[in-house]
Design a protein around this motif. Structure first.
Motif, PDB file in Angstrom:
ATOM      1  N   LEU A 158      -5.100 -16.030 -23.383  1.00 15.75           N
ATOM      2  CA  LEU A 158      -4.466 -15.137 -22.365  1.00 15.75           C
ATOM      3  C   LEU A 158      -4.288 -13.715 -23.154  1.00 15.75           C
ATOM      4  O   LEU A 158      -4.627 -12.723 -22.454  1.00 15.75           O
ATOM      5  CB  LEU A 158      -3.049 -15.608 -22.114  1.00 15.75           C
ATOM      6  N   GLU A 159      -3.937 -13.749 -24.359  1.00 12.77           N
ATOM      7  CA  GLU A 159      -4.130 -12.469 -25.137  1.00 12.77           C
ATOM      8  C   GLU A 159      -5.326 -11.772 -25.253  1.00 12.77           C
ATOM      9  O   GLU A 159      -5.398 -10.511 -24.851  1.00 12.77           O
ATOM     10  CB  GLU A 159      -3.590 -13.040 -26.564  1.00 12.77           C
ATOM     11  N   ALA A 160      -6.418 -12.501 -25.185  1.00 10.53           N
ATOM     12  CA  ALA A 160      -7.625 -11.998 -25.451  1.00 10.53           C
ATOM     13  C   ALA A 160      -7.872 -11.339 -23.819  1.00 10.53           C
ATOM     14  O   ALA A 160      -8.628 -10.215 -23.659  1.00 10.53           O
ATOM     15  CB  ALA A 160      -8.968 -13.039 -25.598  1.00 10.53           C
ATOM     16  N   ILE A 161      -7.540 -11.972 -22.805  1.00  6.24           N
ATOM     17  CA  ILE A 161      -7.851 -11.379 -21.396  1.00  6.24           C
ATOM     18  C   ILE A 161      -7.105 -10.181 -21.254  1.00  6.24           C
ATOM     19  O   ILE A 161      -7.594  -9.191 -20.575  1.00  6.24           O
ATOM     20  CB  ILE A 161      -7.278 -12.597 -20.479  1.00  6.24           C
ATOM     21  N   ALA A 162      -5.678 -10.148 -21.910  1.00  2.00           N
ATOM     22  CA  ALA A 162      -5.181  -8.926 -21.758  1.00  2.00           C
ATOM     23  C   ALA A 162      -5.640  -7.744 -22.601  1.00  2.00           C
ATOM     24  O   ALA A 162      -5.622  -6.562 -22.132  1.00  2.00           O
ATOM     25  CB  ALA A 162      -3.541  -9.266 -22.179  1.00  2.00           C
ATOM     26  N   THR A 163      -6.221  -8.122 -23.772  1.00  2.00           N
ATOM     27  CA  THR A 163      -6.914  -7.150 -24.561  1.00  2.00           C
ATOM     28  C   THR A 163      -8.231  -6.397 -23.697  1.00  2.00           C
ATOM     29  O   THR A 163      -8.277  -5.243 -23.440  1.00  2.00           O
ATOM     30  CB  THR A 163      -7.651  -7.485 -25.796  1.00  2.00           C
ATOM     31  N   ALA A 164      -8.816  -7.274 -22.861  1.00  2.00           N
ATOM     32  CA  ALA A 164     -10.087  -6.919 -21.976  1.00  2.00           C
ATOM     33  C   ALA A 164      -9.435  -6.015 -21.014  1.00  2.00           C
ATOM     34  O   ALA A 164      -9.939  -4.962 -20.790  1.00  2.00           O
ATOM     35  CB  ALA A 164     -10.857  -8.000 -21.453  1.00  2.00           C
ATOM     36  N   ILE A 165      -8.368  -6.581 -20.395  1.00  2.00           N
ATOM     37  CA  ILE A 165      -7.882  -5.523 -19.259  1.00  2.00           C
ATOM     38  C   ILE A 165      -7.449  -4.294 -19.712  1.00  2.00           C
ATOM     39  O   ILE A 165      -7.716  -3.162 -18.906  1.00  2.00           O
ATOM     40  CB  ILE A 165      -6.741  -6.314 -18.464  1.00  2.00           C
ATOM     41  N   ARG A 166      -6.411  -4.167 -20.875  1.00  2.00           N
ATOM     42  CA  ARG A 166      -6.377  -2.818 -21.370  1.00  2.00           C
ATOM     43  C   ARG A 166      -7.723  -2.007 -21.678  1.00  2.00           C
ATOM     44  O   ARG A 166      -7.677  -0.863 -21.116  1.00  2.00           O
ATOM     45  CB  ARG A 166      -5.669  -2.880 -22.939  1.00  2.00           C
ATOM     46  N   THR A 167      -8.772  -2.418 -21.964  1.00  2.00           N
ATOM     47  CA  THR A 167     -10.058  -1.622 -22.229  1.00  2.00           C
ATOM     48  C   THR A 167     -10.425  -1.215 -21.129  1.00  2.00           C
ATOM     49  O   THR A 167     -11.020   0.036 -20.953  1.00  2.00           O
ATOM     50  CB  THR A 167     -10.742  -2.516 -23.064  1.00  2.00           C
TER      51      THR A 167
ATOM     52  N   VAL B 202       0.763 -11.780 -11.037  1.00  2.00           N
ATOM     53  CA  VAL B 202       1.044 -12.562 -12.229  1.00  2.00           C
ATOM     54  C   VAL B 202       1.417 -13.822 -11.890  1.00  2.00           C
ATOM     55  O   VAL B 202       2.831 -14.033 -11.106  1.00  2.00           O
ATOM     56  CB  VAL B 202       1.870 -11.802 -13.022  1.00  2.00           C
ATOM     57  N   HIS B 203       1.003 -15.036 -12.252  1.00  2.00           N
ATOM     58  CA  HIS B 203       1.204 -16.405 -12.056  1.00  2.00           C
ATOM     59  C   HIS B 203       2.833 -16.417 -12.567  1.00  2.00           C
ATOM     60  O   HIS B 203       3.165 -16.015 -13.591  1.00  2.00           O
ATOM     61  CB  HIS B 203       0.388 -17.398 -12.619  1.00  2.00           C
ATOM     62  N   PRO B 204       3.719 -17.279 -11.889  1.00  2.00           N
ATOM     63  CA  PRO B 204       5.021 -17.407 -12.436  1.00  2.00           C
ATOM     64  C   PRO B 204       5.211 -18.282 -13.593  1.00  2.00           C
ATOM     65  O   PRO B 204       6.414 -18.226 -14.423  1.00  2.00           O
ATOM     66  CB  PRO B 204       5.876 -18.166 -11.242  1.00  2.00           C
ATOM     67  N   ASN B 205       4.448 -18.898 -14.178  1.00  2.00           N
ATOM     68  CA  ASN B 205       4.202 -19.741 -15.215  1.00  2.00           C
ATOM     69  C   ASN B 205       4.765 -18.518 -16.337  1.00  2.00           C
ATOM     70  O   ASN B 205       4.146 -17.828 -16.719  1.00  2.00           O
ATOM     71  CB  ASN B 205       2.928 -20.383 -15.841  1.00  2.00           C
ATOM     72  N   PRO B 206       5.739 -19.204 -17.293  1.00  4.33           N
ATOM     73  CA  PRO B 206       6.458 -17.928 -18.236  1.00  4.33           C
ATOM     74  C   PRO B 206       5.321 -17.576 -19.270  1.00  4.33           C
ATOM     75  O   PRO B 206       5.280 -16.796 -20.069  1.00  4.33           O
ATOM     76  CB  PRO B 206       7.814 -18.624 -18.775  1.00  4.33           C
ATOM     77  N   ASN B 207       4.361 -18.864 -19.715  1.00  2.00           N
ATOM     78  CA  ASN B 207       3.341 -18.734 -20.749  1.00  2.00           C
ATOM     79  C   ASN B 207       2.325 -17.453 -20.342  1.00  2.00           C
ATOM     80  O   ASN B 207       2.150 -16.981 -21.160  1.00  2.00           O
ATOM     81  CB  ASN B 207       2.588 -19.853 -20.978  1.00  2.00           C
ATOM     82  N   VAL B 208       2.331 -17.186 -18.917  1.00  3.05           N
ATOM     83  CA  VAL B 208       1.368 -16.300 -18.478  1.00  3.05           C
ATOM     84  C   VAL B 208       2.279 -15.093 -18.592  1.00  3.05           C
ATOM     85  O   VAL B 208       1.805 -14.027 -18.744  1.00  3.05           O
ATOM     86  CB  VAL B 208       0.680 -16.713 -17.091  1.00  3.05           C
ATOM     87  N   ARG B 209       3.367 -14.888 -17.858  1.00  6.27           N
ATOM     88  CA  ARG B 209       4.089 -13.644 -17.965  1.00  6.27           C
ATOM     89  C   ARG B 209       4.358 -13.101 -18.949  1.00  6.27           C
ATOM     90  O   ARG B 209       4.493 -11.666 -19.299  1.00  6.27           O
ATOM     91  CB  ARG B 209       5.445 -14.115 -16.847  1.00  6.27           C
ATOM     92  N   ARG B 210       4.725 -13.836 -20.143  1.00  2.23           N
ATOM     93  CA  ARG B 210       5.315 -13.247 -21.439  1.00  2.23           C
ATOM     94  C   ARG B 210       4.001 -12.577 -21.929  1.00  2.23           C
ATOM     95  O   ARG B 210       4.423 -11.258 -22.263  1.00  2.23           O
ATOM     96  CB  ARG B 210       5.781 -14.511 -22.241  1.00  2.23           C
ATOM     97  N   VAL B 211       2.935 -12.924 -22.112  1.00  2.00           N
ATOM     98  CA  VAL B 211       1.705 -12.298 -22.553  1.00  2.00           C
ATOM     99  C   VAL B 211       1.341 -11.154 -21.681  1.00  2.00           C
ATOM    100  O   VAL B 211       1.243  -9.926 -22.209  1.00  2.00           O
ATOM    101  CB  VAL B 211       0.613 -13.165 -22.649  1.00  2.00           C
ATOM    102  N   MET B 212       1.251 -11.219 -20.442  1.00  2.26           N
ATOM    103  CA  MET B 212       0.665 -10.145 -19.573  1.00  2.26           C
ATOM    104  C   MET B 212       2.012  -8.943 -19.423  1.00  2.26           C
ATOM    105  O   MET B 212       1.721  -7.599 -19.729  1.00  2.26           O
ATOM    106  CB  MET B 212       0.491 -10.542 -18.162  1.00  2.26           C
TER     107      MET B 212
END
Length: 378
Positions: A228-237, A250-260
């Motif tokens: 997820l962190e890598a995906i977020a990095t790609a989105i920033r670029t 954004v999916h409600p799962n806290p594991n997703v929400r925290r990172v994004m």
């Protein structure tokens, strides 16, 4: 209602938003036929997102197990599903239990039915990545259901061939197409008749007018953490380009929400929004030029609207899309994701090749085929 002696009782079991989307055409078809007494049981493995789909589809549950709990482990969920669904089956005594796909709800539904020697019909049968950890735990869930089911409704010939390779009896396998196309066609017609159903995206349409929209979804368990962190990095670029905008429910799962939230909040051309109900998600598919996703269903839905799909996974149980050219596996490496997105944005021939590729997943008539197969099975 037709007397029980004149029809088959079918218990339809689902619990997540994707299952609800793919099962409501089947519910509609069976409830419209007097040869069936239809009972719907939901686990509420997803609560709010599931309820949204059921509301728009006009379906109410006969049994609601309401099993969603914060940070629930897979073994705790599976145990609750087995006992809860088993109780419903003991009460209803169905002739068939119909499950869909690869969720814990589907797997436990098949197991509970097997323990009671009730026949199982599997909608969207035969999908295989051939890697038990991608997608995880869905690959194994599907294989378990495939061992139990008496009827296998394969969406494509590739899926049927996968079942044949596992020595599933050929006369139990039927290629029906995928019910997700039935659902997408149904909701698209409904939006055309009632535009307000998907009116909640008008503000974003105005905000991003003139920009090329990329739709994003990400929630796979195997991507939690570094993925997820890598995906977020790609989105920033990607978002550094002034000609694009990214809309990310954004999916409600806290594991997703925290990172994004940590990585993407505050970017002008990235809209981190709440999960969309089904009409609004269909509208997002229509607005987007490209879908960037780790979801399974989006790999099927987006090509039906001519939208290329970049799949942020290492393997897919839907290789038909990759083979047809509608989807491409890009993994979670930021450099690869950015490169593939920029190619589609900047190379008209590459974009056209994916956008115009034939969608292999169905023609919108899967649910009627499933209904007739259940009739013929007796």
């Amino acid at each position: 209602m037709t007397d029980r002696t004149d029809c088959q009782t079918v218990l339809i079991v689902f619990g997540t938003r994707p299952e609800a989307i793919k099962m409501f055409p089947v519910v509609h078809a069976l409830r419209g036929d007097p040869r069936f007494r239809v009972r719907v049981c939901i686990s509420a493995q997803h609560r709010g997102m599931l309820d949204q789909v059921m509301a728009i589809a006009g379906i109410t549950a006969d049994h609601d197990l309401d099993l969603m709990r914060p940070d629930q482990t897979l073994d705790a969920l599976t145990a609750a599903l087995l006992t809860g669904l088993g109780g419903v089956m003991d009460a209803e005594k169905p002739d068939w239990v119909v499950v869909q796909g690869d969720t814990a709800t589907a797997m436990a539904g098949a197991m509970a039915a097997y323990y009671r020697k009730i026949r199982v019909a599997h909608v969207e049968a035969g999908l295989r990545s051939h890697n038990i950890y991608h997608p995880w735990p869905e690959e194994v869930n599907r294989k378990i259901i495939g061992t139990i089911a008496a009827l296998h409704f394969a969406p494509t010939q590739t899926a049927a061939d996968a079942l044949l390779a596992e020595n599933v009896a050929a006369d139990t396998i039927h290629v029906t197409g995928n019910t997700v196309i039935d659902a997408l066609q149904w909701v698209t017609r409904k939006i055309a008749d009632e535009p307000a159903l998907a009116g909640g995206l008008r503000e974003l349409e105005a905000r991003f007018a003139g920009r090329r929209i990329i739709g994003v979804t990400s929630h796979r368990r195997e991507n939690f953490g570094g993925g997820l962190e890598a995906i977020a990095t790609a989105i920033r670029t990607i978002a550094a380009r002034p000609d694009v905008a990214l809309i990310f429910p954004v999916h409600p799962n806290p594991n997703v929400r925290r990172v994004m939230a940590a990585e993407l909040a505050g970017l002008d051309n990235v809209a981190l929004i709440e999960p969309l109900d089904y009409p609004h998600f269909a509208r997002l598919l229509g607005m987007a030029e490209i879908m960037l996703t780790d979801s399974g269903g989006v790999q099927e839905e987006a090509p039906a609207l001519g939208k290329p799909v970049l799949v942020m996974r290492e393997a897919t149980e839907r290789p038909e899309g990759v083979a047809a050219g509608t989807a491409k596996l890009v993994g979670t490496d930021p450099v690869r994701i950015v490169s593939e997105i920029f190619t589609l944005l900047d190379d008209k021939a590459a974009y056209s090749a994916m956008a115009r590729a034939h969608n292999p997943f169905g023609d919108g008539q899967s649910a009627p085929r499933i209904m007739e197969l259940l009739v013929n099975a007796g």
